[in-house]
Structures are given as structure tokens and as C-alpha cells.
Design an enzyme around this catalytic site. Structure first.
Site, short mmCIF file in Angstrom:
data_model
loop_
_atom_site.label_atom_id
_atom_site.label_comp_id
_atom_site.label_asym_id
_atom_site.label_seq_id
_atom_site.Cartn_x
_atom_site.Cartn_y
_atom_site.Cartn_z
N GLU A 76 18.36 38.39 6.21
CA GLU A 76 19.66 37.79 5.92
C GLU A 76 19.77 37.45 4.43
OE1 GLU A 76 20.51 34.26 8.19
OE2 GLU A 76 22.55 34.07 7.40
N ARG A 90 21.67 25.17 4.86
CA ARG A 90 20.72 24.98 5.95
C ARG A 90 20.26 23.52 6.04
NH1 ARG A 90 14.76 27.71 6.52
NH2 ARG A 90 14.39 26.23 4.84
N HIS A 93 26.01 36.90 18.64
CA HIS A 93 25.14 35.94 17.93
C HIS A 93 25.88 34.62 17.73
CE1 HIS A 93 21.62 34.84 15.70
NE2 HIS A 93 22.37 34.39 14.71
N HIS A 112 25.25 30.21 17.41
CA HIS A 112 24.52 28.94 17.46
C HIS A 112 25.60 27.88 17.73
CE1 HIS A 112 21.07 30.94 15.62
NE2 HIS A 112 21.87 31.38 14.67
N TYR A 168 17.36 27.71 19.55
CA TYR A 168 16.04 27.27 19.08
C TYR A 168 15.92 25.75 19.00
CZ TYR A 168 18.63 27.30 14.62
OH TYR A 168 19.57 27.10 13.64
N HIS A 174 12.75 33.89 15.96
CA HIS A 174 13.72 33.34 15.01
C HIS A 174 13.86 34.23 13.78
CE1 HIS A 174 15.37 31.02 11.71
NE2 HIS A 174 16.07 30.41 12.64
N ASP A 230 28.24 33.58 15.00
CA ASP A 230 27.12 32.89 14.38
C ASP A 230 27.37 31.40 14.16
OD1 ASP A 230 24.80 32.28 13.03
OD2 ASP A 230 25.06 33.69 11.40
N ARG A 259 10.22 34.60 8.89
CA ARG A 259 9.83 33.36 8.22
C ARG A 259 9.20 32.37 9.20
NH1 ARG A 259 14.59 30.89 7.31
NH2 ARG A 259 15.98 32.58 7.88
N HIS A 318 22.19 40.21 11.34
CA HIS A 318 22.54 40.23 9.91
C HIS A 318 22.17 41.58 9.28
CE1 HIS A 318 23.65 36.11 10.24
NE2 HIS A 318 22.41 35.70 10.49
ZN LIG Z 1 21.78 32.93 13.40
#
Ligand SMILES: [Zn+2]
Length: 423
Positions: free
Chosen positions: A235, A80, A57, A59, A119, A205, A320, A208, A269
Site C-alpha cells: 500500500e 494511522r 475490503h 474496516h 483485526y 494483515h 476500506d 509488516r 491495494h
Molecule cells: Zn485495509
């Protein structure tokens, strides 16, 4: 044909084998023999050699936040917001440059394969680039530049959150959305990957960001093309709370209601699960991907890794957000987190942790690798063992006392892609 000679190699047992000769033909292992004396033409690997380790995982763009967010207050949600600001700055060229550096750092740390959970698809306002897959191609080009094996986990993202109902994407989130699951499938149909070290996977994703009808479309598409399917799952407690309020079930059970909890699923997660969730993921033989260095940084909590494994789920790891890129740290943290949570040692054996890092991770990314045996992909990592330890302690020394700087060699498909100054 290349011949490697390993002082010690882990072939899947409780301890490593001495003097292991490995023949590689093309990009796969052809023969393995032990114990042997080194042939003059063999590539000698001192220390412990293990199969390639998968970073399930990632990003890549979060790497730019390293050192800039850790001392802040707040929660996952305030972090975030910072990540979203960064997401607005990237275009295909800058993304390629950033991802290249991140993938090089992974190879130097002992990761041979990466699952890039992608994404960041479109232009900042949400309009598609002339090539709608421009950002995906930037990542694949970065991976090709470095030699890392990659599964591009192309994620569907439709909504900015789940409140009373699904909320339209706002701000940076508009870059993430394809508008519909059908548009996502069309974009993926147009993404052709020809390299033997690259493949595409599917991702949702989170609960949510994707409604159940769209989840089912992604699931069907993944089945039809035999793509691995990944999702961020539970998560944060707030995700569970909203899912329960809107759908009346947990995120795991929502996935199950559309038939997605099975061997093809990797739940990333898997932190806030109840007993029924754990049983369902285990019975479905799903994979749970823990990202402990990120989960502790973001105050996510500690996922029930031992209970999941006992229920039948497979475990793997990822870095991650890349606050830390170090597979040994990630693997030992799976066990050490359980010690902190349960006041008990020995929740996961060292071979089980290595299995999570290697064969389980490769499987979750759709690759036939992560094991040193005939026919498997010839990905290897060699770790220096600085301590003078008995053979039965070599694996534990690497996992519990090793660090990324101990990685001396990394090979992908039999080719050297990293060697440090001591190697
Ligand atoms: Zn992630």
C-alpha cells in the site's frame, strides 16, 4: 417463488437487456427470460438492475473517522495514529452498533456483500475476552441485523511493524495480536458460522505484521478449510522498502516464496508493484482489490490496475476506510485513476468495471454470486437512470454519472433489504 421484472438488466454483455423477467426460488435465481412484458404479480424494477455488488475490503470501525481526518496534513502513517486511538475505544457492544450503521449504509449504496477485514480481536491491553471471538461475533450480528451478506476475513496480526526486524505490537496494536499463528487457528476453529449469508475467510494483515513462517501457517489453514485468503499488499512505498531491507524481496515475492500467490489470494491495494510483481500476480490469477476513495484520501498512490488486468489478475473494489461508501464512485475511480496516471482514456471497459464490482468481488469473498444467471445467489441492485439515454449508453451512464443516491432497491438472497423513497 418471487418474480422480478426489470426494465433493464445487465446479464454480462456490452449493453443491458430490456424487459428481463427473473424468477427467484429460495435464495437463488431460478429462471431468467427476456424480453418479456411484466406479469401482474411481478415486482417491477425501473431503471437498470445489476447483480449484487461486493465491497471486498472493509474496516467497519474506520467509518467513525469520516470527516475527522481528511483535512489533516501528514501521511498514511499519521492517519494511522488517529485510527489507533479510535481502536482503543471500542468494545463488542459499541462495535456492533457502529458496524450495524456502516452495513446499513452499504446496503443503501448498492453493496450487497461485504468482506470485513477484521483485526480488532482482543481487549485494549491485549487480553482475550471471555469469548475470544466476541468482536468477530459483534460484526456477524451487525451483518445479520441489516441483512448484508458477509465474509468475515479474520486477520492474523503479530507484529507492530518491520524495522531492522519485526517489532512487538505497541499500544492499540496489542488488541490486534493473537500472539502466534497457532493461537489464531485455534480461535478460528472456535468461530462457527451457521447463517446462509455469512462465512469466514482468512487474512494476513500485511508483510509488516506477519512473518513468513506464520504466513505459511495461515496459507495452509486457508487451503485446508477452503477459505479465501486476503492481505494488504504494497500500500505504501515504506512497506516495500522495509521488506526489501529485511527479506531482500518485494512483499509480493515474499508471499510467493511461501506459496501464497494463486487464485485464492486477494491482494488489497496492490499499489506499489514492480513489473515482476505484476507478472507474478497475473500469472497466479490472483485478485487485486482496489480501494480508490481510500487510497486517494490516504495519499497512497495509484495502483497499476490496467497492467494487472492485462497480466491476468482479476480486479475488484472495496470502500476500506469508508471515507466514501459508494460502489459506483469506487468502480469509476479505477478507470479514472488510470486516465490521470496514463493520460489515456478507456483503460477498463464499462462491462469490465461491472465484472470487477460483481462476479470478481463475490468470488474473492468465496460466494457463488455476482451474476444474474440460473443457480446464482439472488442478490440484486437497481439503479435509477435519470438521463434519457440510448440502450448502449445505459451502463456507462450508471457507472460514470451515477451515485449512491440513485440506488432504489437492494436485494440479498431474494429479500428486499433496502428501498429508497423513489423506488
Ligand atoms: Zn485495509
Amino acid at each position: 417463488m418471487t418474480t422480478f421484472w426489470c426494465e433493464w438488466a445487465w446479464l454480462g454483455g456490452d449493453r443491458p437487456e430490456p424487459g428481463v423477467e427473473i424468477l427467484v426460488s429460495g435464495d437463488r435465481f431460478a429462471e431468467i427470460a427476456h424480453p418479456t412484458a411484466p406479469r401482474p404479480d411481478a415486482v417491477r424494477l425501473s431503471g437498470l438492475t445489476v447483480p449484487g455488488i461486493a465491497n471486498v475490503h472493509s474496516h467497519a470501525f474506520h467509518r467513525a473517522l469520516r470527516g475527522r481526518t481528511h483535512s489533516g496534513t501528514g501521511s498514511f502513517w499519521t492517519w494511522r495514529d488517529r485510527m489507533y486511538e479510535l481502536a482503543l475505544d471500542l468494545d463488542p457492544d459499541s462495535y456492533r452498533g457502529l458496524a450495524t450503521q456502516v452495513f446499513q449504509e452499504m446496503l443503501a449504496s448498492g453493496y450487497t456483500a461485504v468482506g470485513e477485514f477484521h483485526y480488532l480481536h482482543h481487549q485494549p491491553g491485549g487480553a482475550a475476552y471471555a469469548d475470544p471471538n466476541a468482536m468477530s461475533r459483534a460484526i456477524l450480528e451487525a451483518a445479520a441485523e441489516t441483512g448484508i451478506r458477509i465474509t468475515l476475513l479474520d486477520a492474523l496480526y503479530l507484529f507492530g511493524g518491520l524495522d531492522q526486524d519485526y517489532v512487538a505490537p505497541q499500544g492499540a496494536q496489542r488488541r490486534y495480536s493473537d500472539g502466534s499463528a497457532e493461537a489464531w487457528t485455534e480461535r478460528l476453529d472456535a468461530l462457527h458460522v451457521a447463517s446462509p449469508t455469512q462465512r469466514v475467510g482468512a487474512a494476513i494483515h500485511s508483510v509488516r505484521a506477519v512473518d513468513p513462517e506464520a504466513m505459511a501457517i495461515v496459507g495452509d489453514y486457508a487451503r485446508r478449510r477452503a477459505l479465501p485468503l486476503h492481505i494488504h499488499l504494497s500500500e505504501q512505498p515504506a512497506e516495500n522498502d522495509r521488506c526489501l531491507a529485511v527479506h531482500g524481496v518485494t512483499p509480493t515475492m515474499l508471499l510467493d516464496s511461501v506459496g501464497l500467490v494463486d487464485e485464492n489470494l486477494t491482494a488489497v491495494h496492490a499499489t506499489h508493484l514492480d513489473e515482476a510483481d505484476i507478472s507474478r500476480l497475473g500469472a497466479g490469477r490472483a485478485t487485486a482489490c482496489f480501494c480508490p476513495t481510500t487510497e486517494r484520501d490516504l495519499a497512497d498512490g495509484i495502483g497499476p490496475s490496467a497492467a494487472l488486468a492485462a497480466a491476468g489478475a482479476r480486479l475488484c473494489v472495496g470502500s476500506d476506510s469508508h471515507a466514501v461508501i459508494d460502489p459506483l464512485e469506487e468502480l469509476r475511480a479505477v478507470e479514472l485513476n488510470q486516465r490521470l496516471a496514463t493520460l489515456t482514456r478507456g483503460n477498463h471497459s464499462v462491462p469490465d468495471l461491472l465484472t470487477a464490482g460483481t462476479v470478481n468481488g463475490y468470488r474473492a469473498l468465496g460466494w457463488d454470486g455476482g451474476r444474474i444467471e440460473r443457480g446464482s445467489l439472488a442478490d440484486l441492485v437497481t439503479i435509477s437512470i435519470r438521463e434519457d439515454v440510448a440502450p448502449e449508453h445505459i451502463l456507462a451512464t450508471a457507472i460514470f454519472a451515477g451515485a449512491r443516491c440513485d440506488v432504489t432497491h437492494t436485494f440479498v438472497g431474494g429479500s428486499l433489504v433496502y428501498q429508497n423513497s423513489q423506488g
